[in-house]
Design an enzyme around this catalytic site. Structure first.
Site, PDB file in Angstrom:
ATOM      1  N   ARG A 137      17.495  25.005 -13.028  1.00 37.32           N
ATOM      2  CA  ARG A 137      18.248  24.818 -11.788  1.00 37.32           C
ATOM      3  C   ARG A 137      19.575  24.110 -12.047  1.00 37.32           C
ATOM      4  O   ARG A 137      20.581  24.407 -11.395  1.00 37.32           O
ATOM      5  CB  ARG A 137      17.397  24.059 -10.773  1.00 37.32           C
ATOM      6  CG  ARG A 137      16.230  24.888 -10.236  1.00 37.32           C
ATOM      7  CD  ARG A 137      15.249  24.035  -9.454  1.00 37.32           C
ATOM      8  NE  ARG A 137      15.907  23.384  -8.324  1.00 37.32           N
ATOM      9  CZ  ARG A 137      15.316  22.421  -7.604  1.00 37.32           C
ATOM     10  NH1 ARG A 137      14.078  22.018  -7.898  1.00 37.32           N
ATOM     11  NH2 ARG A 137      15.963  21.871  -6.589  1.00 37.32           N
ATOM     12  N   ASP A 184       8.020  23.263  -8.975  1.00 30.87           N
ATOM     13  CA  ASP A 184       8.300  22.415  -7.824  1.00 30.87           C
ATOM     14  C   ASP A 184       8.098  23.167  -6.519  1.00 30.87           C
ATOM     15  O   ASP A 184       7.980  24.391  -6.500  1.00 30.87           O
ATOM     16  CB  ASP A 184       9.752  21.916  -7.890  1.00 30.87           C
ATOM     17  CG  ASP A 184       9.976  20.934  -9.020  1.00 30.87           C
ATOM     18  OD1 ASP A 184       9.009  20.267  -9.438  1.00 30.87           O
ATOM     19  OD2 ASP A 184      11.121  20.826  -9.491  1.00 30.87           O
ATOM     20  N   ARG A 196       4.460  23.037 -14.075  1.00 31.95           N
ATOM     21  CA  ARG A 196       4.342  22.370 -12.779  1.00 31.95           C
ATOM     22  C   ARG A 196       5.537  22.752 -11.912  1.00 31.95           C
ATOM     23  O   ARG A 196       6.470  21.976 -11.717  1.00 31.95           O
ATOM     24  CB  ARG A 196       4.280  20.853 -12.982  1.00 31.95           C
ATOM     25  CG  ARG A 196       3.079  20.408 -13.802  1.00 31.95           C
ATOM     26  CD  ARG A 196       3.146  18.917 -14.094  1.00 31.95           C
ATOM     27  NE  ARG A 196       2.011  18.483 -14.905  1.00 31.95           N
ATOM     28  CZ  ARG A 196       1.843  17.239 -15.356  1.00 31.95           C
ATOM     29  NH1 ARG A 196       2.767  16.314 -15.091  1.00 31.95           N
ATOM     30  NH2 ARG A 196       0.795  16.921 -16.084  1.00 31.95           N
TER      31      ARG A 196
END
Length: 244
Positions: free
Chosen positions: A197, A52, A50
């Site tokens: 990240r 972002d 999924r």
């Protein structure tokens, strides 16, 4: 009933992520609409990750069930004629009925790109994180090496997650430096919410001299997200490949 597997490439800056949303356009929705137009069937394709809003994909994997008799390898060309320029089906193939892009996956490969120079670049906008500071590349490479192996990655997981376990195995973690472009590649058996990240943001802060590379080891011990610095922005992240 058939199960069609798709390999997708998309520009994440044009979508609000992969997953369906009521009030925003996503990759999953666009793909579902193209499938409906092609086959007349209303389906919601499953994805391997999924991603972002703003995150790109070079090798996202999706699949959907269909009763269409279109040859599996022809779905790529047919769907591409219906999809916007922001997303492309690289190839399509038949998969076993029990294949699921997410639950069948054995690992993933992510890449993060940084443009490291004083001035911004119109060509790299939404493609790489622009970092103006001079960075200690040796310290960043050392920090990346600490991330390899099996560790407790709780400190590398953003709030809002639904994870029940935080142990993950990273099989590859390394930087390559090509002039102004810094490229971080990591492969592992699984990644937590915003994990890559956060890893990248921590290493950039290490490169800026805000932390020593050993802060990575401290984060493993404490599991405290506050041990680390910022989360790198979405636009530099790419899902490169999913392993099965």
């Amino acid at each position: 009933m058939r199960n069609i597997k798709l390999i997708l490439e998309y520009d994440g800056s044009k979508y609000h992520g992969w997953q369906y949303q009521d009030n925003a356009w996503t990759v999953q929705q666009e793909l579902a609409e193209a499938i409906r137009k092609l086959t007349g069937e209303t389906v919601m394709p499953d994805g391997a990750g999924r991603t972002d809003a703003g995150v790109h994909a070079l090798g996202q994997v999706a699949c959907f069930k269909t009763q269409s008799n279109i040859p599996a390898e022809k779905f790529a060309l047919a769907l591409n004629s219906l999809l916007s320029p922001g997303v492309c089906v690289l190839r399509s193939e038949e998969a076993p009925l029990d294949f699921h892009p997410r639950f069948s996956a054995k690992g993933k490969h992510y890449r993060y790109l940084i443009l490291n120079r004083k001035q911004r670049s119109p060509l790299w906008e939404n493609r790489a994180w622009h970092v103006r500071d001079e960075l200690d590349l040796e310290a960043m490479a050392k920090a990346a090496s600490y991330l390899e192996g099996t560790h407790y990655f709780r400190a590398f997981c953003a709030s809002g997650h639904q994870n029940k376990t935080f142990e993950r195995t990273i099989t590859h973690s390394a930087w390559t430096f090509q002039g102004e472009i810094l490229c971080y590649d990591t492969k592992g058996n699984g990644f937590l919410y915003n994990m890559v990240r956060i890893m990248t943001g921590a290493m950039v802060d290490i490169g800026r001299g805000r932390y020593a590379p050993e802060v990575i080891l401290e984060a493993f011990e404490t599991g405290d997200r506050n041990t680390l610095g910022m989360t790198a922005p979405a636009m530099g992240l790419y899902l490169v490949e999913v392993f099965y």
